[in-house]
Design a protein around this motif. Structure first.
Motif, mmCIF file in Angstrom:
data_model
loop_
_atom_site.group_PDB
_atom_site.id
_atom_site.type_symbol
_atom_site.label_atom_id
_atom_site.label_comp_id
_atom_site.label_asym_id
_atom_site.label_seq_id
_atom_site.Cartn_x
_atom_site.Cartn_y
_atom_site.Cartn_z
ATOM 1 N N GLN A 118 42.846 48.455 38.402
ATOM 2 C CA GLN A 118 42.385 48.867 39.722
ATOM 3 C C GLN A 118 43.563 49.223 40.628
ATOM 4 N N SER A 119 44.615 48.407 40.572
ATOM 5 C CA SER A 119 45.777 48.652 41.422
ATOM 6 C C SER A 119 46.543 49.895 40.984
ATOM 7 N N ALA A 120 46.667 50.104 39.672
ATOM 8 C CA ALA A 120 47.452 51.221 39.166
ATOM 9 C C ALA A 120 46.696 52.545 39.233
ATOM 10 N N PHE A 121 45.379 52.517 39.078
ATOM 11 C CA PHE A 121 44.591 53.751 39.055
ATOM 12 C C PHE A 121 43.532 53.701 40.160
ATOM 13 N N SER A 122 42.362 53.155 39.847
ATOM 14 C CA SER A 122 41.317 52.973 40.855
ATOM 15 C C SER A 122 40.276 52.029 40.277
ATOM 16 N N TRP A 123 39.356 51.571 41.111
ATOM 17 C CA TRP A 123 38.338 50.634 40.637
ATOM 18 C C TRP A 123 37.429 51.277 39.592
ATOM 19 N N ASN A 135 32.957 42.215 35.869
ATOM 20 C CA ASN A 135 33.838 43.307 36.313
ATOM 21 C C ASN A 135 33.481 43.810 37.712
ATOM 22 N N LEU A 136 32.204 43.753 38.080
ATOM 23 C CA LEU A 136 31.818 44.197 39.421
ATOM 24 C C LEU A 136 32.451 43.319 40.493
ATOM 25 N N SER A 137 32.569 42.016 40.225
ATOM 26 C CA SER A 137 33.172 41.132 41.231
ATOM 27 C C SER A 137 34.639 41.472 41.457
ATOM 28 N N VAL A 138 35.336 41.889 40.395
ATOM 29 C CA VAL A 138 36.743 42.283 40.536
ATOM 30 C C VAL A 138 36.859 43.551 41.373
ATOM 31 N N ALA A 139 35.960 44.496 41.152
ATOM 32 C CA ALA A 139 36.017 45.786 41.855
ATOM 33 C C ALA A 139 35.378 45.746 43.236
ATOM 34 N N MET A 140 34.608 44.697 43.539
ATOM 35 C CA MET A 140 33.815 44.704 44.763
ATOM 36 C C MET A 140 34.616 44.908 46.045
ATOM 37 N N PRO A 141 35.774 44.263 46.245
ATOM 38 C CA PRO A 141 36.498 44.523 47.499
ATOM 39 C C PRO A 141 36.816 46.006 47.697
ATOM 40 N N ALA A 142 37.251 46.692 46.645
ATOM 41 C CA ALA A 142 37.571 48.115 46.764
ATOM 42 C C ALA A 142 36.307 48.949 46.957
ATOM 43 N N LEU A 191 31.496 34.281 39.243
ATOM 44 C CA LEU A 191 31.292 35.576 38.602
ATOM 45 C C LEU A 191 31.034 36.704 39.594
ATOM 46 N N THR A 192 30.774 36.372 40.864
ATOM 47 C CA THR A 192 30.422 37.411 41.830
ATOM 48 C C THR A 192 31.364 37.433 43.040
ATOM 49 N N TRP A 193 31.376 36.375 43.846
ATOM 50 C CA TRP A 193 32.045 36.411 45.138
ATOM 51 C C TRP A 193 33.498 35.950 45.121
ATOM 52 N N PHE A 194 33.942 35.283 44.079
ATOM 53 C CA PHE A 194 35.262 34.656 44.107
ATOM 54 C C PHE A 194 36.401 35.653 44.358
ATOM 55 N N PRO A 195 36.505 36.775 43.611
ATOM 56 C CA PRO A 195 37.592 37.712 43.901
ATOM 57 C C PRO A 195 37.531 38.278 45.323
ATOM 58 N N THR A 196 36.316 38.564 45.812
ATOM 59 C CA THR A 196 36.180 39.060 47.190
ATOM 60 C C THR A 196 36.676 38.029 48.183
ATOM 61 N N ASP A 204 46.484 40.448 47.722
ATOM 62 C CA ASP A 204 46.317 41.769 47.120
ATOM 63 C C ASP A 204 45.626 41.614 45.764
ATOM 64 N N TYR A 205 45.305 42.753 45.145
ATOM 65 C CA TYR A 205 44.520 42.717 43.911
ATOM 66 C C TYR A 205 45.252 42.002 42.782
ATOM 67 N N ILE A 206 46.560 42.209 42.670
ATOM 68 C CA ILE A 206 47.310 41.578 41.594
ATOM 69 C C ILE A 206 47.330 40.069 41.771
ATOM 70 N N GLN A 207 47.612 39.598 43.004
ATOM 71 C CA GLN A 207 47.602 38.155 43.274
ATOM 72 C C GLN A 207 46.238 37.552 42.965
ATOM 73 N N SER A 208 45.189 38.208 43.438
ATOM 74 C CA SER A 208 43.845 37.656 43.239
ATOM 75 C C SER A 208 43.497 37.586 41.760
ATOM 76 N N GLY A 209 43.910 38.608 40.981
ATOM 77 C CA GLY A 209 43.614 38.594 39.557
ATOM 78 C C GLY A 209 44.260 37.430 38.842
ATOM 79 N N LEU A 210 45.497 37.119 39.211
ATOM 80 C CA LEU A 210 46.189 35.990 38.587
ATOM 81 C C LEU A 210 45.559 34.665 38.986
ATOM 82 N N LEU A 211 45.198 34.518 40.258
ATOM 83 C CA LEU A 211 44.651 33.250 40.728
ATOM 84 C C LEU A 211 43.213 33.037 40.260
ATOM 85 N N VAL A 212 42.458 34.128 40.091
ATOM 86 C CA VAL A 212 41.099 34.000 39.551
ATOM 87 C C VAL A 212 41.132 33.372 38.164
ATOM 88 N N SER A 213 42.194 33.623 37.405
ATOM 89 C CA SER A 213 42.286 33.114 36.036
ATOM 90 C C SER A 213 42.356 31.599 35.980
#
Length: 454
Positions: free
Chosen positions: A173-178, A43-50, A268-273, A282-291
């Motif tokens: 993260q996109s709808a509320f916050s990290w 989860n930290l890797s997902v939130a790291m850019p923000a 597990l760490t740097w990929f979303p960043t 954007d966060y939504i695109q990255s979340g889909l592509l990380v999958s």
């Protein structure tokens, strides 16, 4: 009075193991536990850019924060085994789950850089016993012929959960916050810890497991009496550790595991960043592509076991059956370097899917621990193997953070590719032929005037 004589009671029908499938519930519980375990790692890797934007963190600081989990997680692998032998899973697992989940949840509340590092260290502390507990539960609940399948099933949860739930985390993260990424995953872990304590029992104490199922597990080699009469364990000695640390072939699998898990820890760490900061998503695109790479890894994990077992059934040498998928998977993982030579997002994701498929395909490395370790020292060998392998959770985030610049991630891919090549060489040159290594205690023979042990 009735004019008919009472009939004798019908004989009690023998219980059927098919009427009791409590171990399927246990398998599902292990799967969910692994999903939560890996969500709280990633989860930290997902939130790291923000987080990096909000706290103005440099790549080096991001690498340090991403590595904090690994420091305590790796250090406590061997001591964690000692604890698991003494505290039953019904107590230890929910305690660990709730404590690491509270630390995770507080990461959404205490948002300073130092506080995040301390809390991430605590997550590593309390997650350290998790996978050995999974193995302990599988050993108690499943006969040998089912154990490999159930281990593969719950292990797949680490990728399936990330593939399906990473988009949910990015939406939060996109709808509320990290902050809500950590609050939500932490709350889920606390709830699951309570469920585990309420539901889990050892086989003989589980109300939904009938006597036939317990006997089925026992006859198949499951240790249903493990909690009642734990097997005596010889305390580890320095000569034993020296034996597993001085063996060339064993160092081949230790280094190979470090190289294999380095790719895992990139994802597990740097990929979303990388996708957000270096590919401009954007966060939504990255979340889909990380999958997508996670799904590729699931396919690799499932296919590797099938391919390796098929080779064994066809009479292939053990070295080919076990080392073949591992080295092939490591070679496929070097496809990651292709991301440095294209500006196409589609090609980048394709290269990374191939790399993570290879990482999953090479995931049968524990089979070589069983095949190479001295019989008396399988546990010690496995502890060192797991410890060295998990050092990558420290090295990968830090080294990549030091190598990449604000505008280029290319050195990070070069590093992971180079480490993967070292892994191929390690399995090829250091491991060599797969054969059981001698136990130095047995090789020394009986003491003068004594007799050899059986």
């Amino acid at each position: 009075m009735s004019d008919t004589a009472p009939t004798a009671a019908a004989p009690k029908r023998p219980q059927s193991v098919r009427a009791s499938r409590a171990r399927l519930v246990i398998a599902a519980m292990l799967f969910v536990s692994v999903v939560i375990n890996y969500l709280d790692r990633a989860n930290l890797s997902v939130a790291m850019p923000a987080i990096a934007d909000e706290l103005s963190l440099s790549p080096a600081q991001q690498g340090l924060l991403l590595s904090a989990f690994g420091w305590t997680y790796a250090a406590l692998q061997i001591p964690g085994g000692w604890l698991i032998d003494r505290v039953p899973p019904r107590v230890l697992y929910p305690v660990c789950l709730i404590l690491w989940s509270l630390a995770t949840g507080f990461m959404g509340v205490f948002a300073g850089f130092a506080a995040l590092i301390v809390l991430r260290l605590l997550v590593g502390v309390f997650e350290a016993p998790a996978y050995p507990i999974n193995n302990r539960v599988a050993t108690s609940w499943f006969p040998e012929k089912e154990r490999g399948g159930v281990i593969g099933f719950y292990t797949s949860g680490q990728f399936i959960g990330l593939a399906l739930l990473t988009p949910v985390l990015t939406w939060l993260q996109s709808a509320f916050s990290w902050h809500w990424i950590f609050i939500t995953t932490g709350a889920a872990g606390v709830v699951w810890g309570a469920v585990w304590w309420l539901v889990y029992r050892e086989p003989k104490r589980m109300r939904t497991a009938n006597a036939a199922e317990v006997e089925h597990i026992r006859e198949g080699g499951g240790l249903v009496d493990l909690e009642d009469a734990p097997p005596p364990r010889k305390a580890p000695s320095w000569p034993d550790f020296a034996a597993v640390l001085a063996n060339r072939k064993l160092w081949g699998i230790y280094l190979g595991q470090f190289c294999l898990t380095s790719t895992l820890w990139f994802f597990l760490t740097w990929f979303p960043t990388y996708l957000v900061e270096y590919r401009g998503m954007d966060y939504i695109q990255s979340g889909l592509l990380v999958s997508l790479p996670y799904l590729a890894a699931v396919a690799g994990v499932l296919l590797s076991g099938f391919a390796s077992d098929a080779l064994v059934r066809r009479g292939a040498p053990l070295g080919l059956a076990r080392k073949g998928p591992i080295t092939a998977g490591l070679l496929l993982s070097t496809a990651m370097i292709g991301a440095n030579f294209t500006d196409s997002t589609a090609w980048v994701i394709a290269f990374l899917c191939i790399a993570f498929f290879g990482n999953g395909f090479a995931s049968i490395t524990w089979s070589l621990v069983s095949a190479l370790a001295p019989r008396r020292l399988i546990g010690s060998t496995g502890g060192v193997f797991n410890f060295v392998g998990n050092l990558s959770s420290i090295a990968t985030p830090i080294v990549i953070g030091l190598l990449v610049s604000e505008t280029s991630f290319a050195p990070g891919f070069v590093y992971i590719t180079a480490v993967t090549v070292v892994g191929v060489l390690s399995y090829t040159l250091l491991v060599g032929r797969v054969e059981r290594q001698p136990d130095p205690e047995e090789a020394a023979g009986p003491a003068p005037g004594g007799t050899a042990s059986a």
